[in-house]
Design a protein around this motif. Structure first.
Motif, PDB file in Angstrom:
ATOM      1  N   ASN A 105       1.043  -1.050  -0.057  1.00 54.93           N
ATOM      2  CA  ASN A 105      -0.164  -0.075   0.006  1.00 54.93           C
ATOM      3  C   ASN A 105       0.993   1.250   0.269  1.00 54.93           C
TER       4      ASN A 105
ATOM      5  N   THR B 190      -3.436   4.477   1.640  1.00 59.49           N
ATOM      6  CA  THR B 190      -4.740   4.753   1.376  1.00 59.49           C
ATOM      7  C   THR B 190      -5.243   3.785   0.262  1.00 59.49           C
ATOM      8  N   ARG B 191      -4.189   2.919  -0.489  1.00 58.49           N
ATOM      9  CA  ARG B 191      -4.673   2.381  -1.765  1.00 58.49           C
ATOM     10  C   ARG B 191      -3.761   0.983  -1.673  1.00 58.49           C
ATOM     11  N   TRP B 192      -4.543  -0.113  -1.832  1.00 56.70           N
ATOM     12  CA  TRP B 192      -3.728  -1.392  -1.936  1.00 56.70           C
ATOM     13  C   TRP B 192      -3.496  -1.815  -3.572  1.00 56.70           C
TER      14      TRP B 192
ATOM     15  N   ILE C  74      -7.571  -2.735   3.798  1.00 56.87           N
ATOM     16  CA  ILE C  74      -7.935  -2.460   2.147  1.00 56.87           C
ATOM     17  C   ILE C  74      -8.422  -3.795   1.820  1.00 56.87           C
TER      18      ILE C  74
ATOM     19  N   GLN D   4      -8.798  -2.903  -8.571  1.00 57.52           N
ATOM     20  CA  GLN D   4      -8.871  -2.106  -7.458  1.00 57.52           C
ATOM     21  C   GLN D   4     -10.276  -2.488  -6.897  1.00 57.52           C
TER      22      GLN D   4
ATOM     23  N   GLN E 101     -13.162  -5.028  -4.764  1.00 57.73           N
ATOM     24  CA  GLN E 101     -13.024  -5.858  -3.550  1.00 57.73           C
ATOM     25  C   GLN E 101     -13.860  -7.057  -3.904  1.00 57.73           C
TER      26      GLN E 101
END
Length: 356
Positions: free
Chosen positions: A153, A177-179, A268, A290, A292
């Motif tokens: 991340n 804040t982003r995987w 995340i 991105q 899930q």
């Protein structure tokens, strides 16, 4: 009556000790684990018959593996070999690439280096590499910690290919804040080399490979350091991990660090630790996406399993509740993939039929 009562109480205690709260057998105590000799080809075996496994399902499992382009397959129970099979013109002497399953070797060395006081994974990467190792603004680059690299991340652009030169490491989002599944993790190898004042290979060989009798070497492929070895070396690493970082009486990887590495590392992608994939979580993300996905990563596999997964189905499965380590090497079983594939779930269907 008293003697009878004591017998019943003893039986209940024995059953309580031998089974976990979910009905699965508890892991065998560490002192009973078998470790193969470091400087020998000797490795003790145990028969699937002695384990009460369904031996009628062994050949269908091996046939499936061969059909799915596998080259080698090893199953360890309590450290001993239950199954070791080579196919499709492979052998115990031939080497193969770990691909991203080898990311977990970087995880291991990061923990070792931290224990030696060479680095702190909570520190920013630029503390070790200096500023300018990315193309991100300095204030954004300085947000990226070593732990961000291990957790995937970093917030850096994952769409620029395998090259991790500064010009290809662009800012997309703040770290944490982003995987995104990204080869930028190899910068941890640079961090370790800088912090130890050794080359990455020198530190790896001294601190891990030679201590457990692995063979193999790192090969530079397009700027990425990829590990190649025989299958038993991969199994030895899996055994080390299943033993909580301990080889016989020597603690090689700190146990507390390894516990963190095989636990969700960010909020995340719940199915990701420090470069280890985690089964049994409520949701997961996949490479190059991105999105899930709800549900567990590999439904047929035990919920406590964690795994090193590499391109085209290189696998190390570690299953604490069943005292198992399972290794698979080969070409892609179900089309080119970067980590998880349908092959994982189908393979576990075959494994379950065998071990149950």
């Amino acid at each position: 009556m008293k003697l009878h009562s004591l017998f019943i109480l003893g039986l209940i205690s024995l059953l309580t000790i031998s089974c976990s709260k979910d009905g699965e057998p508890n892991p065998i105590p560490e002192e009973n684990l078998y470790f193969p000799p470091i400087n020998s080809d000797t490795w003790e075996t145990i028969s699937p018959t002695d384990l009460g496994w369904n031996t009628n399902e062994l050949q269908p499992l091996l046939d499936y593996l061969e059909e799915k382009n596998s080259k080698s397959f090893i199953m360890l129970y309590n450290g001993k070999i239950v199954v070791e099979h080579y196919m499709n013109d492979h052998s115990d002497a031939k080497i193969w690439y770990w691909a991203s399953a080898g990311k977990t070797l970087t995880t291991a060395l990061s923990g070792i280096a931290q224990e030696e006081g060479l680095l702190n994974i909570d520190s920013k990467v630029s503390d070790y590499l200096g500023n300018g190792w990315t193309s991100a603004p300095i204030e954004k680059e300085d947000l990226i910690s070593c732990k961000n690299l291990l957790s995937m991340n970093s917030g850096l652009d994952d769409s620029r290919g395998d090259d991790v030169s500064p010009e290809n490491l662009d800012y997309v989002a703040d770290a944490g804040t982003r995987w995104a599944y990204h080869n930028v993790y190899v910068k941890m190898q640079d961090v370790i080399a800088t912090a130890s004042n050794l080359t990455w290979s020198q530190y790896f060989n001294t601190k891990l490979r030679d201590k457990i009798g692995m063979t193999g070497n790192w090969v530079d492929i397009g700027g990425l350091s990829v590990y190649w070895s025989n299958t038993r070396s991969m199994a030895k690493f899996g055994l080390l991990i299943s033993a909580k970082g301990k080889w016989e009486n020597t603690q090689i990887i700190p146990e507390n660090y390894l516990n963190d590495a095989t636990t969700t590392s960010q909020n995340i992608n719940l199915a990701y630790g420090y470069l280890w994939w985690l089964n049994g979580k409520q949701s997961y993300h996949l490479p190059q996406s991105q999105l899930q996905f709800n549900g567990t990563l590999i439904p047929n596999a035990p919920s406590d399993m964690y795994a090193a997964l590499g391109k085209n189905d290189q696998k190390i499965y570690v299953i604490p509740s069943k005292n198992l380590v399972i290794v698979r090497m080969g070409d892609a079983g179900d089309g080119e993939n970067f980590a998880v594939s349908n092959f994982d779930n189908d393979l576990w269907g075959k494994i379950n039929a065998f071990i149950n």
